[in-house]
Write an enzyme that holds these catalytic residues in place. Structure first.
Site, mmCIF file in Angstrom:
data_model
loop_
_atom_site.group_PDB
_atom_site.id
_atom_site.type_symbol
_atom_site.label_atom_id
_atom_site.label_comp_id
_atom_site.label_asym_id
_atom_site.label_seq_id
_atom_site.Cartn_x
_atom_site.Cartn_y
_atom_site.Cartn_z
ATOM 1 N N ARG A 102 0.568 8.007 17.455
ATOM 2 C CA ARG A 102 0.283 8.149 15.837
ATOM 3 C C ARG A 102 -0.027 9.612 15.863
ATOM 4 N NH1 ARG A 102 2.614 4.520 15.439
ATOM 5 N NH2 ARG A 102 1.775 2.666 14.370
ATOM 6 N N GLY A 136 4.940 -4.953 11.940
ATOM 7 C CA GLY A 136 5.046 -3.857 11.147
ATOM 8 C C GLY A 136 4.229 -2.262 11.559
ATOM 9 N N TYR A 160 0.800 -1.263 0.067
ATOM 10 C CA TYR A 160 -0.022 -0.080 0.064
ATOM 11 C C TYR A 160 0.890 1.283 0.013
ATOM 12 C CZ TYR A 160 -2.615 3.940 1.774
ATOM 13 O OH TYR A 160 -3.328 5.078 2.074
HETATM 14 N N1 LIG Z 1 -8.245 7.239 5.971
HETATM 15 C C1 LIG Z 1 -6.988 7.317 6.335
HETATM 16 O O1 LIG Z 1 -6.478 7.409 7.364
HETATM 17 C C2 LIG Z 1 -5.814 7.841 4.991
HETATM 18 C C3 LIG Z 1 -4.561 7.872 5.430
HETATM 19 C C4 LIG Z 1 -3.942 8.234 4.563
HETATM 20 C C5 LIG Z 1 -4.099 8.332 3.027
HETATM 21 N N2 LIG Z 1 -5.551 7.998 2.570
HETATM 22 C C6 LIG Z 1 -5.772 7.963 1.304
HETATM 23 O O2 LIG Z 1 -6.890 8.806 1.204
HETATM 24 C C7 LIG Z 1 -7.691 8.372 0.088
HETATM 25 C C8 LIG Z 1 -9.241 8.286 0.631
HETATM 26 O O3 LIG Z 1 -9.576 7.332 1.677
HETATM 27 P P1 LIG Z 1 -10.722 7.316 2.328
HETATM 28 O O4 LIG Z 1 -10.521 6.985 4.047
HETATM 29 O O5 LIG Z 1 -11.659 8.201 2.237
HETATM 30 O O6 LIG Z 1 -11.072 5.530 2.042
HETATM 31 P P2 LIG Z 1 -12.418 5.131 1.342
HETATM 32 O O7 LIG Z 1 -12.358 3.892 0.993
HETATM 33 O O8 LIG Z 1 -13.752 5.770 2.285
HETATM 34 O O9 LIG Z 1 -12.535 6.138 -0.177
HETATM 35 C C9 LIG Z 1 -11.797 5.731 -1.047
HETATM 36 C C10 LIG Z 1 -12.880 5.785 -2.417
HETATM 37 O O10 LIG Z 1 -12.456 5.607 -3.654
HETATM 38 C C11 LIG Z 1 -13.284 4.736 -4.350
HETATM 39 N N3 LIG Z 1 -12.322 3.788 -4.997
HETATM 40 C C12 LIG Z 1 -11.330 2.929 -4.691
HETATM 41 N N4 LIG Z 1 -10.834 2.489 -5.886
HETATM 42 C C13 LIG Z 1 -11.325 3.132 -6.851
HETATM 43 C C14 LIG Z 1 -10.923 2.717 -8.372
HETATM 44 N N5 LIG Z 1 -10.369 2.006 -8.759
HETATM 45 N N6 LIG Z 1 -12.001 3.542 -9.419
HETATM 46 C C15 LIG Z 1 -12.727 4.446 -8.747
HETATM 47 N N7 LIG Z 1 -13.145 4.620 -7.660
HETATM 48 C C16 LIG Z 1 -12.258 3.987 -6.539
HETATM 49 C C17 LIG Z 1 -14.033 4.090 -3.447
HETATM 50 O O11 LIG Z 1 -15.386 3.533 -3.661
HETATM 51 C C18 LIG Z 1 -14.240 5.012 -2.212
HETATM 52 O O12 LIG Z 1 -15.409 6.027 -2.389
HETATM 53 C C19 LIG Z 1 -7.107 7.045 -0.382
HETATM 54 O O13 LIG Z 1 -6.464 7.143 -1.477
HETATM 55 C C20 LIG Z 1 -6.227 6.606 0.861
HETATM 56 O O14 LIG Z 1 -5.136 5.821 0.306
HETATM 57 C C21 LIG Z 1 -6.339 7.607 3.898
#
Ligand SMILES: NC(=O)c1ccc[n+]([C@@H]2O[C@H](COP(=O)([O-])OP(=O)(O)OC[C@H]3O[C@@H](n4cnc5c(N)ncnc54)[C@H](O)[C@@H]3O)[C@@H](O)[C@H]2O)c1
Length: 318
Positions: A217, A281, A142
């Site tokens: 964190r 990890g 990831y």
């Molecule tokens: N939540 C955290 O603490 C955190 C921390 C660091 C980074 N992030 C990043 O933030 C972003 C959003 O995270 P979140 O917590 O809102 O997660 P989430 O799973 O709620 O949102 C991700 C969204 O992207 C959509 N999606 C996923 N893969 C897709 C694809 N291939 N095509 C189209 N749509 C797709 C999902 O349906 C969902 O609506 C992500 O990139 C995640 O890696 C989140």
């Protein structure tokens, strides 16, 4: 401005969309609803898997139709453990999706992108607060997809892309109760769900080299994070842009046991956490140096840990 937000039906994306609309921007969302929820968004939504073979042409058609000013790309798979189990799928979806998006942007002279990166790019840093220049080494697929994603964004400068990578730390809390994080993947939503089931929240490891033995964190409120995206879009217009990458955190650390204490106060339930063995990890401490984003964007986290935890608790009991 007209903004394309990928992953806008997700927990963070929906907060970005809501704040962008409140600021007067027009928003179109692309999402495949793999984890997103349709009820979180009221604007135009295109149901599209970004890594699918048709995605480039569909994105291109959408960009011709709308003439967006900028793209905010949040869509991604985000589960560290799952990424270890099915690494190929993570590279295919996270990087294939970004590749399709960049090609469509290039074809349509769309030159501004904000990319959702992660503190997972740092791996296990040996510093108290980690700055953007720290030579991190992600320790799971990831985190690797996020670091490679940043490189893809940097390389697209060859055709004129202006990109900003936002490295989020631990995102939690809720600004609008209907946009709460409903997935049980991170400490606060997991602990709330355990408590609501009548179970005691679990702590993985109380023998780390930290003051109370549990992992530390950096928790950032989703509303503060969403605001950072709108500031990043403005920054892409700046005449000189010294930096491409910004940490988004609160700049202070909280241990798992401190988070659970905040949950005791918010819930008014006096539980005793269940201590289990360490998970592989987990870095003992991962806290952002937020100097850069404070200086360049003027962003200072407005919400403290108590507000983060109580907003999550209230939304879950709404
Ligand atoms: N939540 C955290 O603490 C955190 C921390 C660091 C980074 N992030 C990043 O933030 C972003 C959003 O995270 P979140 O917590 O809102 O997660 P989430 O799973 O709620 O949102 C991700 C969204 O992207 C959509 N999606 C996923 N893969 C897709 C694809 N291939 N095509 C189209 N749509 C797709 C999902 O349906 C969902 O609506 C992500 O990139 C995640 O890696 C989140």
């Amino acid at each position: 401005m007209k903004l394309l937000v990928t992953g806008g039906a997700g927990y963070i994306g929906a907060h970005v969309v809501r704040l962008a609309e409140q600021a007067g921007h027009e928003v179109v969302v692309v999402d495949n609803f793999s984890t997103g929820l349709s009820q979180r968004v009221q604007c135009e939504v295109v149901n599209l898997q970004l890594a699918s073979p048709d995605a480039q042409s569909e994105l291109s058609a959408l960009m011709q139709k709308h003439r967006f000013d900028a793209v905010i790309h949040l869509a991604a798979r985000k589960q560290v453990g799952e990424s270890v189990e099915i690494p190929e799928q993570y590279f295919l979806d996270n990087l294939g999706g970004l590749g399709n998006l960049l090609i469509a942007m290039r074809e349509n002279d769309l030159h501004k992108l904000v990319f959702s990166s992660s503190a997972a790019t740092y791996g296990i840093p040996d510093v108290d607060t980690v700055s953007e220049d720290y030579p991190g080494k992600p320790i799971n697929p990831y985190g690797q997809t996020k670091l490679i994603g940043e490189w893809m964004v940097a390389n697209a400068a060859v055709w004129g892309l202006r990109g900003v990578n936002l490295r989020y730390f631990n995102v939690a809390g809720c600004e609008f109760p209907d946009l709460a994080d409903t997935a049980e993947l991170n400490l606060i939503p997991i602990a709330i769900a355990q408590l609501k089931r009548g179970d005691n929240p679990i702590v993985f490891g109380d023998d780390y080299p930290t003051p109370d033995g549990s992992c530390i964190r950096d928790y950032v409120h989703v509303g503060d994070l969403a605001r950072a995206h709108l500031m990043a879009v403005d920054y892409l217009d700046a005449h000189t842009r010294e930096y491409a990458t910004f940490n988004v955190g609160s700049g202070s650390g909280a241990s798992v046991l401190e988070v659970l204490d905040a949950l005791k106060s918010a819930s008014r339930i006096d539980f005793v956490p269940e201590i289990k063995a360490r998970r592989a990890g987990d870095p003992p401490r991962l806290v952002a140096d937020t100097t850069r984003i404070e200086k360049v964007f003027g962003l200072k986290a407005e919400h403290d840990l108590e507000q983060i935890v109580s907003s999550a608790w209230d939304a879950a009991n709404n």
